[in-house]
Scaffold this active site. Structure first.
Site, PDB file in Angstrom:
ATOM      1  N   ASP A   1     -26.258  27.123   9.532  1.00 16.71           N
ATOM      2  CA  ASP A   1     -25.793  27.374  10.898  1.00 16.71           C
ATOM      3  C   ASP A   1     -25.204  28.779  10.956  1.00 16.71           C
ATOM      4  OD1 ASP A   1     -23.102  27.200   9.882  1.00 16.71           O
ATOM      5  OD2 ASP A   1     -23.234  25.032  10.075  1.00 16.71           O
TER       6      ASP A   1
ATOM      7  N   LYS B   1     -28.819  24.874  15.150  1.00 10.27           N
ATOM      8  CA  LYS B   1     -28.799  23.419  15.308  1.00 10.27           C
ATOM      9  C   LYS B   1     -27.757  23.031  16.348  1.00 10.27           C
ATOM     10  CE  LYS B   1     -25.500  22.860  11.503  1.00 10.27           C
ATOM     11  NZ  LYS B   1     -25.298  22.416  10.116  1.00 10.27           N
TER      12      LYS B   1
ATOM     13  N   HIS C   1     -13.149  25.640   5.258  1.00 10.79           N
ATOM     14  CA  HIS C   1     -14.261  25.531   6.207  1.00 10.79           C
ATOM     15  C   HIS C   1     -14.230  26.671   7.215  1.00 10.79           C
ATOM     16  CE1 HIS C   1     -17.433  23.584   8.441  1.00 10.79           C
ATOM     17  NE2 HIS C   1     -16.704  23.594   9.537  1.00 10.79           N
TER      18      HIS C   1
ATOM     19  N   GLY D   1       0.793  -1.219   0.000  1.00 10.35           N
ATOM     20  CA  GLY D   1       0.000   0.000   0.000  1.00 10.35           C
ATOM     21  C   GLY D   1       0.826   1.269   0.000  1.00 10.35           C
TER      22      GLY D   1
ATOM     23  N   THR E   1     -27.463  16.499   7.211  1.00  9.83           N
ATOM     24  CA  THR E   1     -27.790  17.826   7.723  1.00  9.83           C
ATOM     25  C   THR E   1     -28.652  18.602   6.736  1.00  9.83           C
ATOM     26  OG1 THR E   1     -25.783  17.957   9.068  1.00  9.83           O
ATOM     27  CG2 THR E   1     -26.823  20.037   8.458  1.00  9.83           C
TER      28      THR E   1
ATOM     29  N   THR F   1     -22.271  13.814   4.332  1.00 10.84           N
ATOM     30  CA  THR F   1     -23.219  12.708   4.180  1.00 10.84           C
ATOM     31  C   THR F   1     -24.549  13.163   3.604  1.00 10.84           C
ATOM     32  OG1 THR F   1     -24.120  12.953   6.419  1.00 10.84           O
ATOM     33  CG2 THR F   1     -22.170  11.544   6.153  1.00 10.84           C
TER      34      THR F   1
ATOM     35  N   ARG G   1     -12.450  20.754   9.196  1.00 12.68           N
ATOM     36  CA  ARG G   1     -13.472  20.834  10.242  1.00 12.68           C
ATOM     37  C   ARG G   1     -12.875  20.679  11.638  1.00 12.68           C
ATOM     38  NH1 ARG G   1     -17.598  16.644   7.443  1.00 12.68           N
ATOM     39  NH2 ARG G   1     -15.596  15.919   6.618  1.00 12.68           N
ATOM     40  N   GLN G   2     -11.595  20.336  11.702  1.00 11.71           N
ATOM     41  CA  GLN G   2     -10.909  20.208  12.992  1.00 11.71           C
ATOM     42  C   GLN G   2      -9.933  21.372  13.138  1.00 11.71           C
ATOM     43  OE1 GLN G   2      -9.602  16.109  13.953  1.00 11.71           O
ATOM     44  NE2 GLN G   2     -10.518  15.504  11.987  1.00 11.71           N
TER      45      GLN G   2
ATOM     46  N   ARG H   1     -25.139  19.556  17.441  1.00  9.77           N
ATOM     47  CA  ARG H   1     -24.548  18.348  16.883  1.00  9.77           C
ATOM     48  C   ARG H   1     -24.252  17.362  18.006  1.00  9.77           C
ATOM     49  NH1 ARG H   1     -23.122  18.161  11.716  1.00  9.77           N
ATOM     50  NH2 ARG H   1     -22.965  20.076  10.481  1.00  9.77           N
TER      51      ARG H   1
END
Length: 316
Positions: A172, A195, A133, A41, A229, A226, A99-100, A197
């Site tokens: 949001d 909202k 983001h 890999g 939301t 996904t 997102r982190q 989470r």
């Protein structure tokens, strides 16, 4: 036009079609690089042409599988550095781990900063990316960052639709500023969803601020993962008497069965860009290309000029 002997553009395996479009805009050939895997890999990269003293641009989105594409990008950077490239410029249309970007609880990482540290330590000299983001991620880099936006493309497309009685909806508070810009240019009101989470990729709509009854919602996001939301937002708007919605986002991750979820009876159209490659979409999806904006950014970096001048409605 700059010389193809001094500027070389190469594509990783995440989004070769976008890299080809960028090269068409610049009237440059796409560089020849061999990318393969050992049986274990491990990634192997070999540039098949000389890049000594060249300005190298590597096009690679951090899309699924994100860790595979990240390591592939890092190996491409290292190979270019060891091949004596003059500068190594990363074109990362979708910046993963964004997102982190902050700690929300004790003992958590700030992974967006980690990615920036790794890319620069390996040898990157510049980053070109699209709709992060969170804007402060630019400050995680100690190299120049050209932060492009797809908002102009989205505004022009929506104007051409002549949508009846629209309302721009931010899913949001984090997207409220973008929603307000879009609403101003469409001469429409805007609303904000509140909202919470309970877990990653899960959300629950608690309040809607703004009047949506009898209006056509235009929901604006930076990314769709996904799709859960967005479906929840559409359903909440429908319950408040809104019409079927338009969905707009820069990055379509569409994990799991995200595309199928958005092929929803209460969604009129899904407008995204080609920062992430997918083989096919349902008829209600519209894909806007970022190739011209990215090509112009590369051209400005090589010839001089202002990135800000590329944008008609929005300013960086």
């Amino acid at each position: 036009m700059f010389s193809s002997h001094k500027v070389k553009i190469f594509a990783g395996l995440s989004n070769r079609p976008l890299a080809e479009k960028i090269c068409e805009e610049l009237q440059l050939p796409l560089g020849n690089v061999a990318i393969s895997r050992f049986e274990s890999g491990e990634v192997h990269v070999s540039y098949q042409e000389s890049i000594r003293s060249c300005h190298v641009f590597i096009v690679q989105s951090m899309s699924h599988p994100v860790n595979e594409h990240l390591v592939e990008l890092l190996v491409m950077i290292d190979a270019a550095k060891r091949a004596s490239a003059k500068t190594i410029n990363l074109v990362v249309p979708y910046y993963g781990y964004a997102r982190q970007e902050r700690k929300t609880a004790p003992r958590e990482p700030i992974s967006a900063k980690l990615m920036a540290d790794v890319m620069t330590r390996v040898g990157a000299n510049r980053l070109i990316t699209v709709d992060l983001h969170a804007d402060p991620i630019q400050g995680f880099f100690n190299i120049p960052v050209d932060h492009l936006t797809a908002l102009d493309l989205i505004i022009e497309y929506l104007r051409s639709k002549n949508i009846d009685n629209p309302v721009v909806v931010s899913p949001d508070a984090g997207r409220a500023s973008t929603a307000e810009k879009l609403a101003n240019h469409l001469d429409a009101p805007f609303a904000i969803m509140i909202k919470n989470r309970p877990a990653h990729n899960q959300s629950k709509i608690t309040h809607i601020i703004g009047e949506v009854t009898g209006r056509t919602p235009i929901i604006i996001e930076d990314m769709i993962d996904t799709g859960s939301t967005i479906v929840n937002v559409v359903q909440a708007l429908k319950n408040r008497g809104a019409h079927d919605a338009y969905i707009c986002a820069t990055h379509g991750l569409f994990s799991d069965n995200g595309i199928e979820k958005l092929n929803h009876p209460n969604i009129r159209e899904v407008v995204i860009t080609d920062t992430i490659e997918h083989s096919e979409y349902p008829d209600k999806f519209r894909v806007l290309s970022m190739s011209q904006l990215i090509a112009n950014s590369i051209r400005i970096n090589m010839q001089g000029g202002s990135i800000d001048k590329m944008f008609r409605y929005t300013h960086l």
